[in-house]
Design a protein around this motif. Structure first.
Motif, PDB file in Angstrom:
ATOM      1  N   ARG A   1      12.336  -5.735   5.085  1.00  0.00           N
ATOM      2  CA  ARG A   1      10.820  -7.117   5.362  1.00  0.00           C
ATOM      3  C   ARG A   1       9.693  -6.611   6.004  1.00  0.00           C
ATOM      4  NH1 ARG A   1       8.854 -12.750   4.383  1.00  0.00           N
ATOM      5  NH2 ARG A   1       7.494 -12.747   5.862  1.00  0.00           N
ATOM      6  N   ARG A   2       9.937  -4.431   6.321  1.00  0.00           N
ATOM      7  CA  ARG A   2       9.085  -4.194   7.089  1.00  0.00           C
ATOM      8  C   ARG A   2       8.075  -3.130   6.207  1.00  0.00           C
ATOM      9  NH1 ARG A   2      12.618  -4.068  11.740  1.00  0.00           N
ATOM     10  NH2 ARG A   2      11.867  -4.838  13.245  1.00  0.00           N
ATOM     11  N   THR A   3       8.686  -2.864   4.842  1.00  0.00           N
ATOM     12  CA  THR A   3       8.123  -2.393   3.992  1.00  0.00           C
ATOM     13  C   THR A   3       7.198  -2.873   2.863  1.00  0.00           C
ATOM     14  OG1 THR A   3       9.881  -1.029   3.903  1.00  0.00           O
ATOM     15  CG2 THR A   3       8.845  -1.002   1.852  1.00  0.00           C
ATOM     16  N   MET A   4       8.261  -4.375   2.814  1.00  0.00           N
ATOM     17  CA  MET A   4       7.463  -5.641   2.087  1.00  0.00           C
ATOM     18  C   MET A   4       5.710  -5.897   2.737  1.00  0.00           C
ATOM     19  SD  MET A   4       9.843  -8.318   1.132  1.00  0.00           S
ATOM     20  CE  MET A   4       8.900  -9.625   0.576  1.00  0.00           C
TER      21      MET A   4
ATOM     22  N   SER B   1      -0.001  -5.453   3.276  1.00  0.00           N
ATOM     23  CA  SER B   1      -1.098  -5.447   3.546  1.00  0.00           C
ATOM     24  C   SER B   1      -1.748  -4.422   3.558  1.00  0.00           C
ATOM     25  CB  SER B   1      -0.863  -4.623   5.119  1.00  0.00           C
ATOM     26  OG  SER B   1      -0.564  -5.690   6.140  1.00  0.00           O
ATOM     27  N   GLN B   2      -1.312  -3.186   2.762  1.00  0.00           N
ATOM     28  CA  GLN B   2      -1.991  -1.784   1.813  1.00  0.00           C
ATOM     29  C   GLN B   2      -2.688  -2.217   0.892  1.00  0.00           C
ATOM     30  OE1 GLN B   2       0.901   1.169   1.704  1.00  0.00           O
ATOM     31  NE2 GLN B   2       0.556   2.113   3.628  1.00  0.00           N
ATOM     32  N   ALA B   3      -1.689  -2.920  -0.192  1.00  0.00           N
ATOM     33  CA  ALA B   3      -2.503  -3.708  -0.726  1.00  0.00           C
ATOM     34  C   ALA B   3      -3.655  -4.573  -1.320  1.00  0.00           C
ATOM     35  CB  ALA B   3      -1.365  -4.201  -1.828  1.00  0.00           C
ATOM     36  N   ASN B   4      -3.027  -5.510  -0.218  1.00  0.00           N
ATOM     37  CA  ASN B   4      -4.560  -6.520   0.327  1.00  0.00           C
ATOM     38  C   ASN B   4      -5.836  -5.729   0.717  1.00  0.00           C
ATOM     39  OD1 ASN B   4      -5.009  -9.265   0.585  1.00  0.00           O
ATOM     40  ND2 ASN B   4      -5.227  -9.071   2.971  1.00  0.00           N
ATOM     41  N   GLY B   5      -5.371  -4.515   1.620  1.00  0.00           N
ATOM     42  CA  GLY B   5      -7.048  -4.016   2.340  1.00  0.00           C
ATOM     43  C   GLY B   5      -7.009  -3.283   1.196  1.00  0.00           C
TER      44      GLY B   5
ATOM     45  N   GLU C   1     -13.428  -0.012 -12.379  1.00  0.00           N
ATOM     46  CA  GLU C   1     -11.815  -0.720 -12.505  1.00  0.00           C
ATOM     47  C   GLU C   1     -10.494  -0.508 -12.669  1.00  0.00           C
ATOM     48  OE1 GLU C   1     -15.621  -2.064 -14.285  1.00  0.00           O
ATOM     49  OE2 GLU C   1     -15.128  -0.687 -14.618  1.00  0.00           O
ATOM     50  N   THR C   2     -10.339   0.425 -13.533  1.00  0.00           N
ATOM     51  CA  THR C   2      -9.098   0.239 -14.092  1.00  0.00           C
ATOM     52  C   THR C   2      -8.495   1.809 -13.036  1.00  0.00           C
ATOM     53  OG1 THR C   2      -9.826   0.685 -16.098  1.00  0.00           O
ATOM     54  CG2 THR C   2      -7.363   1.477 -15.592  1.00  0.00           C
ATOM     55  N   TYR C   3      -9.474   2.219 -12.363  1.00  0.00           N
ATOM     56  CA  TYR C   3      -8.883   3.105 -11.436  1.00  0.00           C
ATOM     57  C   TYR C   3      -8.248   2.252 -10.209  1.00  0.00           C
ATOM     58  CZ  TYR C   3      -9.287   6.226  -7.268  1.00  0.00           C
ATOM     59  OH  TYR C   3      -8.654   6.628  -5.811  1.00  0.00           O
ATOM     60  N   GLU C   4      -9.084   0.970  -9.574  1.00  0.00           N
ATOM     61  CA  GLU C   4      -9.264   0.562  -8.880  1.00  0.00           C
ATOM     62  C   GLU C   4      -7.810  -0.257  -8.252  1.00  0.00           C
ATOM     63  OE1 GLU C   4      -9.952   0.236  -5.180  1.00  0.00           O
ATOM     64  OE2 GLU C   4     -11.649   1.780  -5.658  1.00  0.00           O
ATOM     65  N   SER C   5      -7.795  -0.759  -9.867  1.00  0.00           N
ATOM     66  CA  SER C   5      -6.371  -1.946 -10.347  1.00  0.00           C
ATOM     67  C   SER C   5      -4.999  -0.967 -10.154  1.00  0.00           C
ATOM     68  CB  SER C   5      -6.450  -2.451 -12.334  1.00  0.00           C
ATOM     69  OG  SER C   5      -7.398  -3.068 -12.046  1.00  0.00           O
ATOM     70  N   ARG C   6      -5.169   0.360 -10.642  1.00  0.00           N
ATOM     71  CA  ARG C   6      -3.680   1.290 -10.582  1.00  0.00           C
ATOM     72  C   ARG C   6      -3.730   0.944  -9.138  1.00  0.00           C
ATOM     73  NH1 ARG C   6      -5.874   4.321 -14.765  1.00  0.00           N
ATOM     74  NH2 ARG C   6      -6.480   6.286 -13.299  1.00  0.00           N
ATOM     75  N   ARG C   7      -4.606   1.160  -8.177  1.00  0.00           N
ATOM     76  CA  ARG C   7      -4.246   1.859  -7.048  1.00  0.00           C
ATOM     77  C   ARG C   7      -3.828   0.707  -6.151  1.00  0.00           C
ATOM     78  NH1 ARG C   7      -8.803   2.211  -3.532  1.00  0.00           N
ATOM     79  NH2 ARG C   7      -7.249   3.603  -2.369  1.00  0.00           N
ATOM     80  N   TYR C   8      -4.354  -0.481  -6.730  1.00  0.00           N
ATOM     81  CA  TYR C   8      -4.044  -1.811  -6.500  1.00  0.00           C
ATOM     82  C   TYR C   8      -2.098  -1.908  -6.565  1.00  0.00           C
ATOM     83  CZ  TYR C   8      -2.870  -7.199  -5.604  1.00  0.00           C
ATOM     84  OH  TYR C   8      -2.793  -8.468  -5.214  1.00  0.00           O
ATOM     85  N   ASP C   9      -2.011  -2.012  -7.859  1.00  0.00           N
ATOM     86  CA  ASP C   9      -0.685  -2.528  -9.021  1.00  0.00           C
ATOM     87  C   ASP C   9       0.137  -1.432  -8.429  1.00  0.00           C
ATOM     88  OD1 ASP C   9       0.341  -3.751 -11.028  1.00  0.00           O
ATOM     89  OD2 ASP C   9       1.025  -1.607 -11.450  1.00  0.00           O
ATOM     90  N   HIS C  10       0.023  -0.434  -7.296  1.00  0.00           N
ATOM     91  CA  HIS C  10       1.260   0.857  -7.080  1.00  0.00           C
ATOM     92  C   HIS C  10       1.895   0.281  -5.816  1.00  0.00           C
ATOM     93  CE1 HIS C  10       1.921   4.051  -4.612  1.00  0.00           C
ATOM     94  NE2 HIS C  10       3.098   4.531  -6.064  1.00  0.00           N
ATOM     95  N   ASP C  11       1.214   0.054  -4.791  1.00  0.00           N
ATOM     96  CA  ASP C  11       1.591  -0.676  -3.556  1.00  0.00           C
ATOM     97  C   ASP C  11       2.220  -1.930  -4.293  1.00  0.00           C
ATOM     98  OD1 ASP C  11       0.756   0.727  -1.961  1.00  0.00           O
ATOM     99  OD2 ASP C  11      -0.926  -0.062  -1.361  1.00  0.00           O
TER     100      ASP C  11
ATOM    101  N   ARG D   1       3.886  -2.722  -6.859  1.00  0.00           N
ATOM    102  CA  ARG D   1       4.704  -2.796  -7.524  1.00  0.00           C
ATOM    103  C   ARG D   1       6.340  -2.076  -6.542  1.00  0.00           C
ATOM    104  NH1 ARG D   1       2.118   0.558 -11.784  1.00  0.00           N
ATOM    105  NH2 ARG D   1       2.648   2.382 -10.875  1.00  0.00           N
ATOM    106  N   GLY D   2       5.139  -1.336  -5.591  1.00  0.00           N
ATOM    107  CA  GLY D   2       6.731  -1.159  -3.983  1.00  0.00           C
ATOM    108  C   GLY D   2       6.919  -2.064  -3.543  1.00  0.00           C
ATOM    109  N   TRP D   3       5.764  -3.963  -3.459  1.00  0.00           N
ATOM    110  CA  TRP D   3       6.205  -4.885  -2.943  1.00  0.00           C
ATOM    111  C   TRP D   3       7.322  -5.724  -4.043  1.00  0.00           C
ATOM    112  CZ3 TRP D   3       5.772  -9.661  -4.282  1.00  0.00           C
ATOM    113  CH2 TRP D   3       5.766 -10.523  -3.424  1.00  0.00           C
ATOM    114  N   VAL D   4       7.378  -5.748  -4.821  1.00  0.00           N
ATOM    115  CA  VAL D   4       8.540  -6.037  -5.627  1.00  0.00           C
ATOM    116  C   VAL D   4       9.287  -5.512  -5.701  1.00  0.00           C
ATOM    117  CG1 VAL D   4       8.254  -6.124  -8.750  1.00  0.00           C
ATOM    118  CG2 VAL D   4       6.298  -6.802  -7.764  1.00  0.00           C
ATOM    119  N   ASP D   5       9.323  -4.583  -6.074  1.00  0.00           N
ATOM    120  CA  ASP D   5      10.762  -3.593  -5.590  1.00  0.00           C
ATOM    121  C   ASP D   5      11.498  -3.959  -4.238  1.00  0.00           C
ATOM    122  OD1 ASP D   5      10.664  -1.868  -7.392  1.00  0.00           O
ATOM    123  OD2 ASP D   5       9.892  -0.066  -6.880  1.00  0.00           O
TER     124      ASP D   5
END
Length: 595
Positions: A201-204, A209-213, A231-241, A243-247
């Motif tokens: 939960r804490r990791t989520m 927060s990082q993805a939303n920020g 646009e693709t760069y920003e999307s990748r940064r958002y998607d990286h966090d 994907r971690g949230w999904v895990d």
């Protein structure tokens, strides 16, 4: 190349400390809290007595037909107990609603006030999206914690104690022992597994927060993203966090399923054992059918909320994890605070001076070196220099966004640290270089200089800033929305709104930080004449790039590398043929080359 990374999950906070932080806000409503707990006690007493009346009713109806009568007393007692359970339960909820919502309001207000009181250094390093998400989750966590503690946890614990007492009073000790053993096994299992699950939960929360920020940061800087095609760069940064949230979310859900299976197994074993003892008592003639119904009713009353208690405990732990991030914001101390006994500055006119001021945003990077100057009341001082010379830092020190590392900033000969910050800032008006407006109307943004100003005063300030005719030409006039950060207005329009806002404040000290930098030459000259007229009688600090706007200043300061390298009047500096004269010559030649 990556310049940021996802850090580890935050360290575990002491949950008791979180509760201690919350308690004063709850106890502020002590009268309602006391009445709510009284209603809770009455409701639970009535609820525990309901199976006893039901047992008497069943036993009365189970008599031989020759002795059968309707057990009116048991029936009436059963109905009254059910009614009291519902009525006092609703009264408890109604009384505690004000406690819950009032506590949320007080905590949210305190966090908001605290954030506004923190230094500019904190706000320059924060992520707005992550910060607002932390506050949102934290306030929701307070509501969940209070509601389920009062409406589920405490009632269930109270009911467990009452049911155990009734079983000991009416039956063999084995019934109470089996009940307590089942509850203890259930609670210990839930606590152990839930503690292990909290890391997910804490990791989520951190990744959310990082993805939303990052998302809000990219949206606020939409034009910059489009300028550079990122646009693709920003999307990748958002998607990286994400994907971690999904895990973490998947691990959280799987562990929840395992927890539910274990809880179901414990409850099933306990209920089977108690029903076996009840059935055995009837066979041996020590218990009646009504006793079996009573035990069964207690099992239903007890284990249904106990099963829910597992969910509530998990959610309370989640709520505490959400609240900890919000309360941690209160742990950030004010870098700039009023001194004990600071006085209120009250002056119609004000002199201004910097006395051997040193300052650096970081300890290893000094910006100002022994800067000294003075401006008499009603006088004007212009500060010029190349970018990065430290010009805008002067206004930040004047507003006490930071304190000097050495030396002093003085108003009327007294260190501004001797005054309250609010009173110092009330005496200063500023037109900043980078004008950011609230996502509201033009009228609201102008009136922000003096909340409560009349419409006529707002219009007068707009006329003085040469923006009234433009606003009047708009279909909605002063009610025209300006958009996020004023993006619906041009740079010049935003700057004129900022000028009108400062004029409406009408302070004894005015700061123009590149106040006309976003204006065309014609508009700049018109507004510059107006600014010169308005500055009459006020102490004026002008931070300028275009030297043509400050030729009439009483005194001019030339900054280079955070040091005063030249000072004097315009004519005197030209006659010296130094740094200022070269800057003047360069700008004049550029002006001449411009068609």
């Amino acid at each position: 190349m990556r310049f940021s990374h996802t850090g580890p999950a935050p360290a575990r906070r002491d949950d008791w400390q979180t509760l201690k932080t919350l308690w004063p806000y709850v106890w502020a409503f002590r009268g309602r809290v006391t009445l709510a707990f009284a209603c809770l006690l009455v409701a639970k007493l009535a609820n525990v007595s309901t199976p006893i009346y039901l047992k008497d009713l069943i036993d009365g109806l189970g008599m031989p037909s020759t002795q059968l009568t309707v057990p009116l007393a048991a029936l009436a007692g059963y109905g009254l107990a059910r009614l009291m359970t519902g009525v006092f339960g609703e009264l408890r909820d109604a009384l505690f609603a004000r406690v819950t919502q009032g506590s949320i309001q007080q905590v949210a207000s305190r966090v908001f006030r605290h954030l506004l009181a923190l230094s500019l250094r904190f706000h320059m390093g924060r992520r707005t999206g992550g910060l607002t998400r932390d506050i949102e989750r934290g306030t929701k966590g307070i509501g969940f914690l209070l509601n389920f503690t009062v409406f589920n946890v405490l009632p269930t614990l109270l009911e467990i104690a009452m049911v155990t007492g009734v079983l000991l009073w009416r039956y063999d000790w084995i019934f109470a022992a089996l009940t307590l053993a089942t509850i203890a096994a259930y609670v210990l299992f839930t606590l152990k597994v839930t503690e292990r699950r909290m890391v997910y939960r804490r990791t989520m929360n951190t990744l959310d927060s990082q993805a939303n920020g990052k998302a809000i940061d990219a949206l606020l800087n939409y034009e910059t993203v489009k300028y550079f095609g990122n646009e693709t760069y920003e999307s990748r940064r958002y998607d990286h966090d994400m994907r971690g949230w999904v895990d973490s979310a998947v691990r959280n859900q799987v562990s929840l399923n395992l927890l539910n299976m274990g809880q179901g197994l414990i409850i099933t074993i306990g209920m089977t054992a108690l029903l076996w003892q009840s059935a055995r008592g009837v066979v041996l003639g020590r218990m009646t059918v009504g006793d079996v119904v009573l035990v069964s009713a207690y099992l239903t009353q007890l284990y249904a909320p106990l099963n829910f208690l597992g969910f509530v405990y998990r959610e309370i732990k989640h709520a505490l994890a959400d609240m900890e991030r919000m309360f941690d914001l209160l742990g950030h101390h004010q870098e700039v605070a009023d001194r004990p006994g600071a006085t209120v500055l009250q002056a119609d006119q004000a002199s201004l001076s910097f006395d051997a001021v040193d300052f650096g945003y970081q300890a290893d990077r000094q910006i100002l070196h022994q800067v000294s100057f003075s401006v008499p009341a009603g006088g004007s001082l212009a500060v010029v220099g190349s970018s990065g010379a430290g010009k805008s830092t002067l206004s930040r020190l004047l507003f006490r966004f930071y304190d000097p590392t050495a030396g002093a900033v003085r108003i009327n000969g007294r260190d501004i640290r001797d005054y309250t910050q609010d009173s110092v800032r009330a005496h200063i008006g500023i037109v900043p270089q980078d004008t950011v407006l609230f996502n509201d109307t033009i009228g609201y943004n102008i009136a922000y200089g003096r909340p409560g100003a009349t419409q006529d005063e707002v219009i007068e300030a707009a006329r003085a800033a040469h923006i009234h005719d433009f606003v009047a030409s708009l279909p909605q006039g002063y009610d025209t929305p300006v958009g996020e950060r004023g993006l619906k207005l041009s740079g010049g329009e935003k700057q004129r709104v900022a000028i009108a806002r400062a004029l409406l404040k009408s302070p004894p000290i005015l700061v123009f930080d590149e106040a006309t930098s976003a204006l065309d030459t014609r508009t700049e000259r018109a507004i510059q004449d107006q600014l010169d007229r308005i500055a009459q009688g006020r102490t004026t600090l002008i931070i300028a790039h275009r030297l043509s706007t400050i030729v009439h200043a009483d005194h001019i300061l030339v900054l280079e590398g955070g040091r005063v390298v030249e000072q004097g009047t315009h004519d005197a500096l030209l006659a010296r043929d130094g740094r200022y004269a070269r800057m003047w010559e360069l700008q004049q030649s550029r002006t001449a080359e411009t068609p």
